[in-house]
Motif scaffolding. Structure first.
Motif, short mmCIF file in Angstrom:
data_model
loop_
_atom_site.label_atom_id
_atom_site.label_comp_id
_atom_site.label_asym_id
_atom_site.label_seq_id
_atom_site.Cartn_x
_atom_site.Cartn_y
_atom_site.Cartn_z
N MET A 122 49.23 -9.81 35.98
CA MET A 122 50.08 -9.98 34.80
C MET A 122 48.81 -10.28 33.66
O MET A 122 47.99 -11.05 33.73
CB MET A 122 50.93 -11.19 35.16
CG MET A 122 51.95 -11.58 33.96
SD MET A 122 53.10 -13.06 34.06
CE MET A 122 53.41 -12.80 35.81
N HIS A 123 49.42 -9.86 32.37
CA HIS A 123 48.46 -10.10 31.29
C HIS A 123 49.06 -10.96 30.24
O HIS A 123 50.64 -11.29 30.35
CB HIS A 123 48.68 -8.80 30.55
CG HIS A 123 47.84 -7.52 31.30
ND1 HIS A 123 46.49 -7.43 31.42
CD2 HIS A 123 48.26 -6.93 32.17
CE1 HIS A 123 45.90 -6.46 32.04
NE2 HIS A 123 47.14 -5.92 32.59
N ARG A 124 48.39 -11.71 29.66
CA ARG A 124 48.78 -12.77 28.57
C ARG A 124 48.93 -11.99 27.26
O ARG A 124 48.00 -11.78 26.54
CB ARG A 124 47.92 -13.84 28.52
CG ARG A 124 47.72 -14.69 29.54
CD ARG A 124 46.91 -15.67 29.59
NE ARG A 124 46.88 -16.54 30.38
CZ ARG A 124 45.83 -17.15 31.06
NH1 ARG A 124 44.57 -16.95 30.56
NH2 ARG A 124 45.89 -18.04 32.13
N SER A 181 53.88 -6.69 30.14
CA SER A 181 52.54 -7.51 30.52
C SER A 181 53.37 -8.55 31.60
O SER A 181 52.38 -9.04 32.32
CB SER A 181 52.25 -8.31 29.34
OG SER A 181 53.19 -9.43 28.74
N SER A 182 54.55 -8.88 31.67
CA SER A 182 55.26 -9.68 32.50
C SER A 182 55.59 -8.86 34.14
O SER A 182 55.60 -9.69 34.88
CB SER A 182 56.57 -10.07 32.13
OG SER A 182 57.47 -9.13 32.24
N ARG A 183 55.51 -7.72 33.99
CA ARG A 183 55.42 -6.93 35.37
C ARG A 183 54.40 -7.17 36.43
O ARG A 183 53.21 -7.33 35.73
CB ARG A 183 55.66 -5.34 35.23
CG ARG A 183 56.71 -5.08 33.92
CD ARG A 183 58.07 -5.61 34.78
NE ARG A 183 58.92 -5.53 33.56
CZ ARG A 183 60.27 -5.17 33.94
NH1 ARG A 183 60.76 -5.21 35.09
NH2 ARG A 183 60.99 -5.15 32.76
N SER A 184 54.71 -7.09 37.46
CA SER A 184 53.70 -7.41 38.45
C SER A 184 52.62 -6.25 38.90
O SER A 184 51.63 -6.57 39.55
CB SER A 184 54.42 -7.72 39.72
OG SER A 184 55.12 -6.76 40.30
N SER A 185 53.04 -5.19 38.46
CA SER A 185 51.92 -4.03 38.73
C SER A 185 51.56 -3.39 37.30
O SER A 185 52.23 -3.46 36.30
CB SER A 185 52.58 -3.01 39.60
OG SER A 185 53.53 -2.16 38.86
N ASN A 186 50.47 -2.69 37.44
CA ASN A 186 49.72 -2.29 36.25
C ASN A 186 50.46 -0.86 35.80
O ASN A 186 50.67 -0.54 34.90
CB ASN A 186 48.22 -1.89 36.36
CG ASN A 186 47.26 -3.04 36.23
OD1 ASN A 186 47.88 -4.21 35.60
ND2 ASN A 186 46.21 -3.16 36.52
N ASP A 243 53.77 -0.52 36.28
CA ASP A 243 54.93 -0.84 35.58
C ASP A 243 54.48 -1.05 33.92
O ASP A 243 55.08 -0.54 33.14
CB ASP A 243 55.78 -2.09 36.03
CG ASP A 243 56.43 -1.70 37.16
OD1 ASP A 243 56.89 -0.68 37.78
OD2 ASP A 243 56.69 -2.69 38.13
N PHE A 244 53.37 -1.91 33.85
CA PHE A 244 53.08 -2.46 32.57
C PHE A 244 52.67 -0.89 31.61
O PHE A 244 53.07 -0.74 30.64
CB PHE A 244 51.77 -3.08 32.71
CG PHE A 244 51.13 -3.64 31.43
CD1 PHE A 244 51.86 -3.73 30.30
CD2 PHE A 244 49.93 -4.24 31.17
CE1 PHE A 244 51.64 -4.52 29.08
CE2 PHE A 244 49.61 -4.82 30.17
CZ PHE A 244 50.25 -4.86 28.97
#
Length: 117
Positions: free
Chosen positions: A1-3, A54-59, A61-62
């Motif tokens: 997850m990214h901020r 950014s809230s997704r659990s996988s890159n 999805d992001f």
């Protein structure tokens, strides 16, 4: 997850929305529910998709949400060109905002390539 609030692409695209709101505030009032609304919604979609992705659990999805953000940017570009064709945006203003938008697109594209999918 990214901020997402720490991501330059999110910060820059959020400020870009403010520019679109300022530009569209000068459009004719009969465009309130037309081009004005469309441009505003598409510009808001750019940072919104970055934040949601950014809230997704996988890159993976992001990355998909970043792809959607890029698509929204191209929608904004098309609508700005139409607004220019209609005389709502002058050439100088269009060039400045288009350059800003292209920089955002490049930044999002580069960031997508850094995600390990």
């Amino acid at each position: 997850m990214h901020r997402y609030k720490e991501l330059e692409i999110w910060k820059k695209s959020r400020l870009f929305c403010s520019q679109i709101y300022a530009i569209t505030s000068k459009f004719p009032s009969d465009e309130k529910f037309g081009l004005t609304n469309q441009l505003r919604r598409a510009s808001v979609s750019i940072p919104s998709n970055i934040a949601e992705g950014s809230s997704r659990s996988s890159n993976k999805d992001f990355s998909r949400f970043l792809e959607i953000a890029i698509g929204s940017a191209y929608v904004v570009e098309t609508q700005l060109l139409i607004a220019s064709d209609l005389g709502f945006v002058n050439t100088e203003e269009l060039e400045i905002i288009a350059n800003e938008l292209n920089e955002i697109i490049k930044m999002i594209s580069r960031f997508r390539t850094t995600l390990k999918i």
